[in-house]
Write an enzyme that holds these catalytic residues in place. Structure first.
Site, PDB file in Angstrom:
ATOM      1  N   LYS A   1       0.857  -1.187   0.000  1.00 28.19           N
ATOM      2  CA  LYS A   1       0.000   0.000   0.000  1.00 28.19           C
ATOM      3  C   LYS A   1       0.892   1.236   0.000  1.00 28.19           C
ATOM      4  O   LYS A   1       1.802   1.350   0.841  1.00 28.19           O
ATOM      5  CB  LYS A   1      -0.814  -0.022   1.285  1.00 28.19           C
ATOM      6  CG  LYS A   1      -2.282   0.259   1.140  1.00 28.19           C
ATOM      7  CD  LYS A   1      -2.939  -0.004   2.499  1.00 28.19           C
ATOM      8  CE  LYS A   1      -4.317   0.565   2.568  1.00 28.19           C
ATOM      9  NZ  LYS A   1      -4.892   0.440   3.901  1.00 28.19           N
TER      10      LYS A   1
HETATM   11  O1  G3P Z   1      -9.474   1.341   5.016  1.00 19.98           O
HETATM   12  C1  G3P Z   1      -9.115   2.582   5.505  1.00 19.98           C
HETATM   13  C2  G3P Z   1      -9.602   2.709   6.885  1.00 19.98           C
HETATM   14  O2  G3P Z   1      -8.778   2.007   7.756  1.00 19.98           O
HETATM   15  C3  G3P Z   1      -9.795   4.104   7.331  1.00 19.98           C
HETATM   16  O3  G3P Z   1     -10.976   4.120   7.970  1.00 19.98           O
HETATM   17  O4  G3P Z   1     -12.661   4.886   9.540  1.00 19.98           O
HETATM   18  O5  G3P Z   1     -10.255   5.540   9.864  1.00 19.98           O
HETATM   19  O6  G3P Z   1     -11.591   6.519   8.015  1.00 19.98           O
HETATM   20  P1  G3P Z   1     -11.402   5.341   8.910  1.00 19.98           P
END
Ligand code: G3P
Length: 224
Positions: free
Chosen positions: A85
Site C-alpha cells: 500500500k
Molecule cells: O481502510 C481505511 C480505513 O482504515 C480508514 O478508515 O474509519 O479511519 O476513516 P477510517
C-alpha cells in the site's frame, strides 16, 4: 463484490475466515501498530498472510520514492499474498510504478477524488482505495467517488480494482456494492452488523419454540 476485513487483529481475521466471509485483508500503520503492540509488526503481517488465502495490504511508511520502493520490496518478501500500500502522493505513484513493474501488486490508498484514482491506475496500481467515510466527514458524498471511478474504469477499460475503504456502517457496504465497487473493506464490527437482522432472530426463536412443542408431543405419544 468481494469483502476484505480492515483490521490487523488476528482473532477477528480468524473469525471472519472461519465463517467464510472474507476474500482478503487491509491494514494500515494505525491498525498494525495498535494490534502489534510491543511485538514486531512484520511477524504479525506474516501471521495474517498465513490466516487468509487472499491479498493482504501492508502500507509503507517512508515518504520518499526510493524509501517507499525499498520498503515495498521488503514487505512483498514477507509473503506471496502481500499487496504493498502506498499513499496517493506523487512520490507514492513513482514507487507504485516501480513496484508494479517488478510484478508486485500495489494498492494506492488515501484516494479522495476520481482523478486521483485515475492517476493511481495509470501508475500501475492493482487496487485504488477511495476513502468514503473520511470524505463524508467533510460534508461531501464519498460514495460519489466510487461511482465515478466505476464509470471511468468501465469506459476506458482500466483494470485496477476499486477498493472502497473507510466504510463505517452496513449502509456504506450496500452503497459500495450498488455503485460497482470491486471490493469493500470493512471493520469487523461492521461485518458483524451486516450479519444481523431482528426478524431473523425472531424467526429462529419462533421456529425453535414451535418445534419444541411438537417434540414434546411426539415424545409423549411414544413413551409408555
Ligand atoms: O481502510 C481505511 C480505513 O482504515 C480508514 O478508515 O474509519 O479511519 O476513516 P477510517
Amino acid at each position: 463484490m468481494k469483502i476484505f476485513l480492515d483490521t490487523a487483529e488476528i482473532a477477528e481475521i480468524r473469525w471472519a475466515v472461519g465463517a467464510g466471509l472474507i476474500d482478503g485483508v487491509t491494514t494500515n500503520p494505525t491498525l498494525l501498530s495498535r494490534a502489534a503492540g510491543a511485538g514486531d509488526p512484520r511477524d504479525l503481517l506474516q501471521e495474517i498472510c498465513g490466516a487468509v488465502a487472499g491479498p493482504v495490504s501492508a502500507e509503507v511508511v517512508a515518504v520518499d520514492p526510493d524509501g517507499m520502493y525499498r520498503e515495498g520490496k521488503e514487505l512483498a518478501r514477507l509473503a506471496d499474498n502481500i499487496v504493498v500500500k502506498v499513499p496517493m502522493l506523487e512520490e507514492g505513484l513513482v514507487a507504485a510504478r516501480r513496484l508494479s513493474a517488478d510484478g508486485i501488486d500495489v494498492n494506492v490508498t488515501l484516494v479522495f477524488s476520481a482523478m486521483q484514482g485515475l492517476l493511481a491506475a495509470k501508475a500501475g496500481a492493482a487496487y485504488v482505495s477511495p476513502f468514503v467515510g473520511r470524505l463524508d466527514d467533510t460534508g461531501q458524498d464519498g460514495m460519489e467517488v466510487v461511482a465515478q471511478l466505476r464509470t471511468i474504469f468501465r469506459t476506458y477499460e482500466v483494470d485496477a480494482q476499486i477498493l472502497a475503504a473507510s466504510l463505517r456502517h452496513p449502509r456504506h457496504a450496500l452503497q459500495a456494492a450498488l455503485a460497482g465497487a470491486d471490493i469493500a473493506t470493512l471493520p469487523a464490527a461492521v461485518l458483524r452488523q451486516m450479519l444481523l437482522h431482528p426478524l431473523t432472530d425472531r424467526g429462529v426463536d419462533q421456529f425453535l419454540s414451535d418445534w419444541s412443542k411438537l417434540g414434546h408431543h411426539v415424545q409423549a405419544e411414544g413413551t409408555p
